[in-house]
Structures are given as structure tokens and as C-alpha cells.
Scaffold this active site. Structure first.
Site, PDB file in Angstrom:
ATOM      1  N   CYS A 188       1.075  -1.270  -0.238  1.00  0.00           N
ATOM      2  CA  CYS A 188      -0.020  -0.137   0.321  1.00  0.00           C
ATOM      3  C   CYS A 188       1.076   1.322  -0.058  1.00  0.00           C
ATOM      4  CB  CYS A 188      -1.134  -0.748   1.136  1.00  0.00           C
ATOM      5  SG  CYS A 188      -2.388   1.255   0.944  1.00  0.00           S
ATOM      6  N   HIS A 207      -3.772  -5.428   0.619  1.00  0.00           N
ATOM      7  CA  HIS A 207      -3.224  -5.645   1.811  1.00  0.00           C
ATOM      8  C   HIS A 207      -3.254  -6.550   1.718  1.00  0.00           C
ATOM      9  CE1 HIS A 207      -3.247  -1.945   3.664  1.00  0.00           C
ATOM     10  NE2 HIS A 207      -3.849  -1.609   2.871  1.00  0.00           N
ATOM     11  N   GLU A 255      -1.233  -8.571   4.356  1.00  0.00           N
ATOM     12  CA  GLU A 255      -1.022  -9.028   5.592  1.00  0.00           C
ATOM     13  C   GLU A 255      -2.162  -9.425   5.860  1.00  0.00           C
ATOM     14  OE1 GLU A 255      -1.700  -4.509   6.075  1.00  0.00           O
ATOM     15  OE2 GLU A 255      -0.570  -6.370   4.739  1.00  0.00           O
TER      16      GLU A 255
END
Length: 258
Positions: free
Chosen positions: A113, A221, A223
Site C-alpha cells: 500500500c 493488503h 497481510e
């Protein structure tokens, strides 16, 4: 054998609007530990107390995660406007030169990001202040309401360059990801190769051309639920392998990523 050590660049934050801290989301740390099999260490984005040589000598890889403040437009030759949002100049001063130093050395990096945008700016690229204001573009911002699961829900497809790094890494030319960003690439940097696009042609995945080490960035994202997500897991696993190789004295050139 000890695990590789991954530095995670922090964001400036105020607790109770008064107390300055350096913060990193738990999801980033958990993804590194679980999928990369590495030790995550938070790196304060405070260039006055953190020297580049110390960082380069202490870590086997770096993740440049997302953050609410954006890269200041002065870093790419433009004037700030309200659309650019908040800034973190200290992170700018640490992250941009660190990205260039890591790429030169072959030390593995993964941009997420804001980190994706930092990689572009580090190599002379520019950013749109607000993607949703561009004709024909979608709103890529985080939904304002809902649970964490709803905010990080799958939002759109991403199409990769056939035969490119991300196609080889994912084993498919198209994936589905979340979307939680307002800004995006306007002009790609001199070595920034765009390899993934949202349906509205917003760039979503890049690598650094001819990088001697792992140097990938994604606008989404990964994660979130990295251990079980079929798109996130191979990305973090490949980064973890590159960090392990670095710790063992080997490089993982972008061209060799499979």
C-alpha cells in the site's frame, strides 16, 4: 538455525491525540512470523535516530507497510493539496533512501500500500492524490463502516502480465484482492515495472527492473489472513525465502522469482 530478521517500517501515531508513538499493525508482524518463518522487528521511522548503515547491517529484509499518512507530494515535485491527506515526513526521509539502498544491495524488500507507493516515488515516479476522482476509476478506499473482515473483504480482480513475476509467483494471470487505498501510481518511476492492474486500470503490482534481490510491491493488503489467503501466502512465502537466502549469503534476483 536462527530465523531471518525482518524490519517492518513503522508509522508515526498519536495515542489519545497527545502521546507520540511508532506503530505497526499486528497483521504485518503475524504474517512475517507465520508465513515467512522470520522474526519481525519494528523499525521506528525516525531518521534522526536510525541510521541507514545500521539498518542495512542488522536485517535480512524489510517490509514497508501501509499507513494512513501519504508520501508528501514534494517528494515527487508537486504541491500538496487537501486531497493528498495527512503526511509523515519522517517516514518519507527514512523509507525512500532505504528502498534505494536495499535495491542496490539486493537486500529483499516488500512494499504494501503506502510502501508500494514509496517504491514508485523512490525511483522518481509520481502519485495521484485521489484515485476515485479520476474519470473512469473506481473508489479503492477502505469501506467506512463494518467489521475488520468487512473492511478487508475481497473487492476486485487484478490481472497480471502473462509470464511476468507475479504470474509466475501466483500461478495464475488473475487474482482477487482487497482494496484499501486512496492514492495510486500516476507516473511510474524509472525502474518501476507495473505488472498488475485493477479492472479500472489502476496499477496494483510492481517490481523493480533488474533488481539483484527481491523487490516487489503491491497496492492491496496481503497481510490480512496471509496464512490462508491463496494470493497472500505465496507472496509472503517468496519474500521469506529471499530473506533466508540473504541471511545465508545469497541473493534472490527478481528475474529468478518463480
Amino acid at each position: 538455525m536462527s530465523r531471518p530478521v525482518i524490519g517492518v517500517i513503522a508509522n508515526s501515531h498519536l495515542l489519545n491525540d497527545t502521546y507520540a508513538v511508532q506503530a505497526v499493525g499486528d497483521m504485518n508482524l503475524e504474517a512475517i512470523a507465520a508465513v515467512c518463518d522470520a522474526l519481525p522487528i519494528i523499525v521506528p521511522a525516525l531518521p534522526d535516530i536510525v541510521a541507514l548503515p545500521d539498518l542495512m547491517n542488522s536485517f535480512d529484509g524489510f517490509i514497508f507497510p501501509g499507513g494512513r499518512p501519504n508520501v508528501h507530494p514534494e517528494e515527487y515535485g508537486e504541491e500538496p493539496t487537501p486531497a493528498h491527506g495527512e503526511f509523515d515526513r519522517a517516514r518519507d526521509r527514512l523509507a525512500l533512501p532505504l528502498i534505494r539502498a536495499c535495491v542496490d544491495a539486493g537486500l529483499p524488500i516488500l512494499g504494501i500500500c503506502r510502501g508500494f507507493q514509496e517504491m514508485n516515488v523512490a525511483f522518481g515516479g509520481s502519485l495521484h492524490p485521489e484515485i476515485r476522482d479520476l474519470p473512469g476509476r473506481d473508489n479503492h478506499r477502505m469501506p467506512p463502516d463494518g467489521t475488520i473482515a468487512e473492511k478487508f473483504a475481497m473487492r476486485h480482480t487484478i490481472s497480471f502480465t502473462p509470464g511476468g513475476v507475479f504470474h509466475r509467483l501466483m500461478g495464475t494471470e488473475q487474482v482477487v484482492t482487497n482494496s484499501l487505498h486512496g492514492q495510486g501510481i500516476k507516473t511510474p518511476g524509472s525502474r518501476v515495472v507495473i505488472e498488475g492492474w485493477a479492472p479500472d486500470q489502476t496499477p496494483e503490482a510492481v517490481h523493480i527492473a533488474d533488481a539483484p534481490g527481491f523487490a516487489l510491491g503491491v497496492q492491496w493488503h496481503p497481510e490480512y489472513q496471509a496464512g490462508i489467503d491463496p494470493v497472500s501466502r505465496p507472496l509472503f512465502a517468496a519474500f521469506g525465502d529471499a530473506a533466508t537466502n540473504w541471511a545465508n549469503g545469497k541473493r534472490s534476483p527478481v528475474r529468478q522469482i518463480a
